[in-house]
Design a protein around this motif. Sequence first.
Motif, PDB file in Angstrom:
ATOM      1  N   ARG A 162     -60.697  46.242  -6.695  1.00 61.45           N
ATOM      2  CA  ARG A 162     -59.464  46.922  -6.683  1.00 61.45           C
ATOM      3  C   ARG A 162     -59.494  48.045  -7.199  1.00 61.45           C
ATOM      4  O   ARG A 162     -58.579  48.862  -6.603  1.00 61.45           O
ATOM      5  CB  ARG A 162     -58.654  45.680  -7.164  1.00 61.45           C
ATOM      6  N   LYS A 203     -52.063  55.456  -3.151  1.00 63.28           N
ATOM      7  CA  LYS A 203     -51.390  55.311  -1.942  1.00 63.28           C
ATOM      8  C   LYS A 203     -52.191  54.621  -0.983  1.00 63.28           C
ATOM      9  O   LYS A 203     -52.069  53.779  -0.260  1.00 63.28           O
ATOM     10  CB  LYS A 203     -50.603  56.545  -1.284  1.00 63.28           C
ATOM     11  N   GLN A 242     -52.493  50.808   0.073  1.00 65.74           N
ATOM     12  CA  GLN A 242     -52.401  50.464   1.568  1.00 65.74           C
ATOM     13  C   GLN A 242     -53.524  49.466   1.982  1.00 65.74           C
ATOM     14  O   GLN A 242     -53.371  48.439   2.755  1.00 65.74           O
ATOM     15  CB  GLN A 242     -52.304  51.552   2.274  1.00 65.74           C
ATOM     16  N   LEU A 243     -54.706  49.884   1.246  1.00 65.74           N
ATOM     17  CA  LEU A 243     -56.147  48.985   1.731  1.00 65.74           C
ATOM     18  C   LEU A 243     -55.812  47.612   1.325  1.00 65.74           C
ATOM     19  O   LEU A 243     -56.137  46.629   2.032  1.00 65.74           O
ATOM     20  CB  LEU A 243     -57.234  49.759   1.154  1.00 65.74           C
ATOM     21  N   TRP A 244     -55.200  47.523  -0.142  1.00 67.10           N
ATOM     22  CA  TRP A 244     -54.893  46.173  -0.445  1.00 67.10           C
ATOM     23  C   TRP A 244     -54.001  45.245   0.109  1.00 67.10           C
ATOM     24  O   TRP A 244     -54.146  44.241   0.509  1.00 67.10           O
ATOM     25  CB  TRP A 244     -54.647  46.058  -2.006  1.00 67.10           C
ATOM     26  N   ALA A 245     -52.744  45.910   0.431  1.00 69.29           N
ATOM     27  CA  ALA A 245     -51.700  45.496   1.114  1.00 69.29           C
ATOM     28  C   ALA A 245     -52.146  44.929   2.667  1.00 69.29           C
ATOM     29  O   ALA A 245     -51.802  43.993   3.035  1.00 69.29           O
ATOM     30  CB  ALA A 245     -50.692  46.370   1.261  1.00 69.29           C
ATOM     31  N   ASP A 246     -53.006  45.664   3.368  1.00 72.16           N
ATOM     32  CA  ASP A 246     -53.511  45.427   4.600  1.00 72.16           C
ATOM     33  C   ASP A 246     -54.787  44.119   4.357  1.00 72.16           C
ATOM     34  O   ASP A 246     -54.422  43.256   5.337  1.00 72.16           O
ATOM     35  CB  ASP A 246     -54.316  46.550   5.125  1.00 72.16           C
ATOM     36  N   LEU A 247     -55.317  44.067   3.319  1.00 66.07           N
ATOM     37  CA  LEU A 247     -56.298  43.020   3.290  1.00 66.07           C
ATOM     38  C   LEU A 247     -55.598  41.711   3.055  1.00 66.07           C
ATOM     39  O   LEU A 247     -55.710  40.636   3.612  1.00 66.07           O
ATOM     40  CB  LEU A 247     -57.056  43.187   2.119  1.00 66.07           C
ATOM     41  N   GLN A 260     -52.422  41.176   3.976  1.00 70.13           N
ATOM     42  CA  GLN A 260     -51.635  40.752   5.269  1.00 70.13           C
ATOM     43  C   GLN A 260     -52.595  40.259   6.142  1.00 70.13           C
ATOM     44  O   GLN A 260     -52.117  39.354   6.898  1.00 70.13           O
ATOM     45  CB  GLN A 260     -50.895  42.016   5.755  1.00 70.13           C
ATOM     46  N   LYS A 261     -53.758  40.801   6.352  1.00 72.33           N
ATOM     47  CA  LYS A 261     -54.683  40.024   7.362  1.00 72.33           C
ATOM     48  C   LYS A 261     -55.074  38.654   7.008  1.00 72.33           C
ATOM     49  O   LYS A 261     -55.076  37.867   7.871  1.00 72.33           O
ATOM     50  CB  LYS A 261     -56.056  41.355   7.499  1.00 72.33           C
ATOM     51  N   ASP A 321     -52.167  36.569   7.641  1.00 75.37           N
ATOM     52  CA  ASP A 321     -51.942  36.280   9.178  1.00 75.37           C
ATOM     53  C   ASP A 321     -52.886  35.362   9.806  1.00 75.37           C
ATOM     54  O   ASP A 321     -52.492  34.587  10.571  1.00 75.37           O
ATOM     55  CB  ASP A 321     -51.831  37.510   9.928  1.00 75.37           C
ATOM     56  N   SER A 338     -57.458  36.469   0.055  1.00 76.70           N
ATOM     57  CA  SER A 338     -57.527  37.849   0.093  1.00 76.70           C
ATOM     58  C   SER A 338     -58.536  38.283  -1.238  1.00 76.70           C
ATOM     59  O   SER A 338     -59.255  38.974  -1.365  1.00 76.70           O
ATOM     60  CB  SER A 338     -56.333  38.396   0.291  1.00 76.70           C
TER      61      SER A 338
END
Length: 298
Positions: free
Chosen positions: A55, A64, A68-73, A75-76, A79, A216
């Motif tokens: 991380r 930033k 965003q990469l962590w948030a995307d991981l 979220q995926k 989902d 995640s």
Amino acid sequence: MTVLPPLPEHLAEQAGFLTDHERRQLWEAAVLMADSRRVLVRLTALFGRQIEGIRAAMFQAGEKIGGQLWADLVQKAQDAVEDVLWNSYGYATFGLGAAPYLVRPKQPRKNLIHRLATTASGVASGFVGLPGAIVDIPFTTTTILRSIAEVARDSGEDLSSEDTRRACLEVLAFGGPGESGDEMETGYWAARLGVSHLTINLLIRSAAGQFGLILSEKLLAQMVPVAGAVTGGLLNYSFTDYYQSMAKVHFCLRALERRTGDAAAVKLAFETMLRAARERRRIGRHRRQIAPVMLRAR
């Protein structure tokens, strides 16, 4: 499997509203929750440094971008879990028979096959790194759900009922194996109270949020191919074992609440037994710590 210690006499007297068999079941559930942080589960702490290292490397590219990469991981992962939960929820029994067994086992089965299956999935996905998660997350989530449903069936739940299907999903919303004992107990009762009034849509979102975050972090720990295979396999095994244990505790409590009609009394008896089970573990650790000192003193 750990041998169940005898139920202390004073605890048996406090749970006098239960039968001998029910008292033993409740004591077993208390010991199971107290012992849920087993050796493999403790390994998650060892991978914590690896997770934090990866991380941190993500954030070195820029807070930033890394954030965003962590948030995307996350979220995926959430989902993917939510999609699996919606699909599984459409099948009341998660692929099992709708009716409970006419002759049920005395206690839920060990379900070793599910732990081995998710372990194999974690190993396979770890060999190829992050791309393997595309298969691992749905497979692991579905397998754990099936295992939870089997525990429910073995505990006498009717898998064709809406209430039982909700209860299976609730198990995933009760926090993760990385929590301490006290946090896990508090999390269980708080989560159970919190999800009791949720619509099925919100319940699935809650379970996906909890379980997706856990997955995640696991994905970060197995990002390195080959080495990630060992990590993925061990963590998948420990996750499956943990949620099987939580399912056994949850459905034991539900069964006793239904039979007695007094949920408050069952909760009080369980909390008392849980404190005794934890005290037994503290005494055991203390004895193991002082034994080497005594040997060196001889």
